[in-house]
Motif scaffolding. Structure first.
Motif, short mmCIF file in Angstrom:
data_model
loop_
_atom_site.label_atom_id
_atom_site.label_comp_id
_atom_site.label_asym_id
_atom_site.label_seq_id
_atom_site.Cartn_x
_atom_site.Cartn_y
_atom_site.Cartn_z
N PHE A 69 -5.48 34.43 52.28
CA PHE A 69 -5.08 34.98 53.59
C PHE A 69 -6.04 34.70 54.64
CE2 PHE A 69 -1.72 37.32 51.47
CZ PHE A 69 -2.40 37.60 50.16
N SER A 70 -5.59 34.92 55.86
CA SER A 70 -6.44 34.59 57.22
C SER A 70 -7.78 35.57 57.07
CB SER A 70 -5.49 35.02 58.36
OG SER A 70 -5.36 36.25 58.25
N ASN A 71 -7.88 36.49 56.33
CA ASN A 71 -9.05 37.23 56.39
C ASN A 71 -9.94 36.70 55.34
OD1 ASN A 71 -7.38 38.41 54.30
ND2 ASN A 71 -7.85 40.50 54.99
N SER A 72 -9.48 35.79 54.60
CA SER A 72 -10.08 35.36 53.54
C SER A 72 -10.02 35.75 51.89
CB SER A 72 -11.80 35.01 54.02
OG SER A 72 -12.08 34.20 54.76
N ARG A 73 -9.24 37.09 52.23
CA ARG A 73 -9.10 37.62 51.11
C ARG A 73 -8.02 36.77 50.21
NH1 ARG A 73 -5.42 41.23 48.52
NH2 ARG A 73 -4.02 40.90 49.95
N SER A 74 -8.34 36.86 48.74
CA SER A 74 -7.40 36.05 47.86
C SER A 74 -6.78 36.91 46.90
CB SER A 74 -8.46 35.03 47.19
OG SER A 74 -7.67 33.97 46.19
N GLU A 75 -5.79 36.03 46.38
CA GLU A 75 -4.89 36.80 45.32
C GLU A 75 -4.83 35.60 44.16
OE1 GLU A 75 -2.41 40.39 47.16
OE2 GLU A 75 -1.37 38.67 46.47
N MET A 76 -4.70 36.02 43.03
CA MET A 76 -4.66 35.21 42.10
C MET A 76 -3.40 35.75 41.12
SD MET A 76 -6.66 33.68 38.70
CE MET A 76 -5.86 34.66 37.52
N ASN A 77 -2.22 34.84 40.82
CA ASN A 77 -1.21 35.48 40.01
C ASN A 77 -1.10 34.68 38.70
OD1 ASN A 77 1.85 35.12 39.24
ND2 ASN A 77 1.69 36.82 40.45
N VAL A 78 -0.86 35.28 37.66
CA VAL A 78 -0.47 34.64 36.41
C VAL A 78 0.95 35.14 36.03
CG1 VAL A 78 -1.08 34.09 34.08
CG2 VAL A 78 -2.94 34.72 35.74
N SER A 79 1.72 34.18 35.82
CA SER A 79 3.25 34.73 35.51
C SER A 79 3.57 34.31 33.90
CB SER A 79 4.14 33.97 36.23
OG SER A 79 4.13 32.38 36.02
N THR A 80 4.48 34.99 33.31
CA THR A 80 4.65 34.87 31.96
C THR A 80 3.33 34.86 30.80
OG1 THR A 80 6.40 33.28 32.88
CG2 THR A 80 6.39 33.63 30.49
N LEU A 81 2.67 35.90 30.95
CA LEU A 81 1.59 36.01 30.22
C LEU A 81 1.90 35.83 28.92
CD1 LEU A 81 0.29 39.19 32.07
CD2 LEU A 81 -1.04 37.06 32.15
N GLU A 82 0.67 35.16 28.23
CA GLU A 82 0.51 34.72 26.93
C GLU A 82 -0.75 35.47 26.56
OE1 GLU A 82 0.25 30.57 26.69
OE2 GLU A 82 2.35 30.22 27.63
N LEU A 83 -1.00 35.56 24.98
CA LEU A 83 -1.74 36.16 24.70
C LEU A 83 -3.33 35.48 24.65
CD1 LEU A 83 -0.70 36.86 20.89
CD2 LEU A 83 -0.81 38.67 22.85
N GLY A 84 -3.23 34.35 24.79
CA GLY A 84 -4.43 33.37 25.37
C GLY A 84 -4.97 33.54 26.80
N ASP A 85 -4.09 34.24 27.61
CA ASP A 85 -4.62 34.63 28.84
C ASP A 85 -5.42 35.60 28.84
OD1 ASP A 85 -1.32 33.87 29.95
OD2 ASP A 85 -2.93 32.36 29.74
N SER A 86 -5.63 36.39 27.91
CA SER A 86 -6.67 37.51 27.87
C SER A 86 -8.23 36.85 28.08
CB SER A 86 -6.63 38.22 26.44
OG SER A 86 -5.65 38.88 26.18
N ALA A 87 -8.73 37.66 29.07
CA ALA A 87 -10.02 36.61 29.72
C ALA A 87 -10.51 37.70 30.69
CB ALA A 87 -9.88 35.45 29.97
N LEU A 88 -11.86 37.45 31.06
CA LEU A 88 -12.44 37.97 32.20
C LEU A 88 -12.12 36.86 33.59
CD1 LEU A 88 -14.42 40.18 33.61
CD2 LEU A 88 -16.13 38.62 33.01
N TYR A 89 -11.60 37.42 34.52
CA TYR A 89 -10.98 36.55 35.70
C TYR A 89 -12.43 36.98 36.88
CZ TYR A 89 -7.23 35.05 33.14
OH TYR A 89 -6.23 34.46 32.15
N LEU A 90 -13.01 35.73 37.07
CA LEU A 90 -13.92 35.92 38.22
C LEU A 90 -13.80 35.15 39.54
CD1 LEU A 90 -17.14 35.12 35.83
CD2 LEU A 90 -16.64 37.58 36.77
N CYS A 91 -14.08 35.96 40.37
CA CYS A 91 -13.91 35.28 41.86
C CYS A 91 -15.19 35.25 42.52
CB CYS A 91 -13.11 36.64 42.57
SG CYS A 91 -13.08 36.22 44.42
N ALA A 92 -15.46 34.09 43.13
CA ALA A 92 -16.73 33.71 43.78
C ALA A 92 -16.36 33.27 45.20
CB ALA A 92 -17.37 32.63 43.01
#
Lengths: 113, 118
Positions: A69-92
């Motif tokens: 977004f314009s204020n630099s905030r960010s979003e991440m979307n994952v659709s149709t989740l799979e078991l293998g998507d289990s993880a730690l998601y890091l933002c930097a």
């Protein structure tokens, strides 16, 4: 100065659902990157945004998407989740890109059942 | 394609002894190199970086790293290890922008667990 914040910190979803993760960078930082961390694969680069534009993308399927977004905030979307998507998601976040160091948030722990 | 190798899954060192965590890289030009540390249940923290200049880089918490272009290495070192240094250490590399003309992603190593024994 506040650090990088990520919400939520923990999330449990079932297969087939979708999820949206949020990241607020350090004030003044314009670059936001997302990573997936798993014990077997380490940190895998998802994508990087700078000034609301995706500048780089890693080797993940199209189910993974993001925006900034314009204020630099960010979003991440994952659709149709799979078991293998289990993880730690890091933002930097970083002031700029390339030669600037990144500052990481605490991560969002996603569990897919 | 750029890559980073951390050949040791775990490094054990006695408190007070010097420590070295190894990192080698492969890029098409002069790299930007970084070290990060991850303490249990916490995010990654920046330790130091090499962009250009002196091959010996000093960073946070008494750590330093030496850039060796001929050996394509960027090993992390500390003269005297502390128990509190026990953590997961990541080496990272990014191709310089002037080669690609754009923005290059950061590639991280798999991580090395450092265990400092009292």
């Amino acid at each position: 100065k506040a650090g990088v914040t990520q919400t939520p910190r923990y999330l449990i979803k079932t297969r087939g659902q979708q999820v949206t993760l949020s990241c607020s960078p350090i004030s003044g930082h314009r670059s936001v990157s997302w990573y997936q961390q798993t014990p077997g694969q380490g940190l895998q680069f998802l994508f990087e945004y700078f000034s609301e534009t995706q500048r780089n993308k890693g080797n993940f399927p199209g189910r993974f998407s993001g925006r900034q977004f314009s204020n630099s905030r960010s979003e991440m979307n994952v659709s149709t989740l799979e078991l293998g998507d289990s993880a730690l998601y890091l933002c930097a976040s970083s002031v700029g890109h390339n030669d600037y160091e990144q500052y990481f948030g605490p991560g969002t722990r996603l569990t897919v059942t | 394609a750029q890559s980073v190798a951390q050949p040791e899954d775990q490094v054990n060192v006695a408190e007070g002894n010097p420590l070295t965590v190894k990192c080698t890289y492969s890029v098409s030009g002069n790299p930007y190199l970084f070290w990060y540390v991850q303490y249990p249940n916490r995010g990654l923290q920046f330790l130091l970086k090499y962009i250009t200049g002196d091959n010996l880089v000093k960073g946070s918490y008494g750590f330093e790293a030496e850039f060796n272009k001929s050996q394509t290495s960027f090993h992390l070192k500390k003269p005297s290890a502390l128990v509190s240094d026990s953590a997961l250490y990541f080496c990272a590399v990014r191709d310089p922008v002037y080669l690609s003309g754009g923005y290059q992603k950061v590639t991280f190593g798999i991580g090395t667990k450092l265990q400092v024994i009292p």
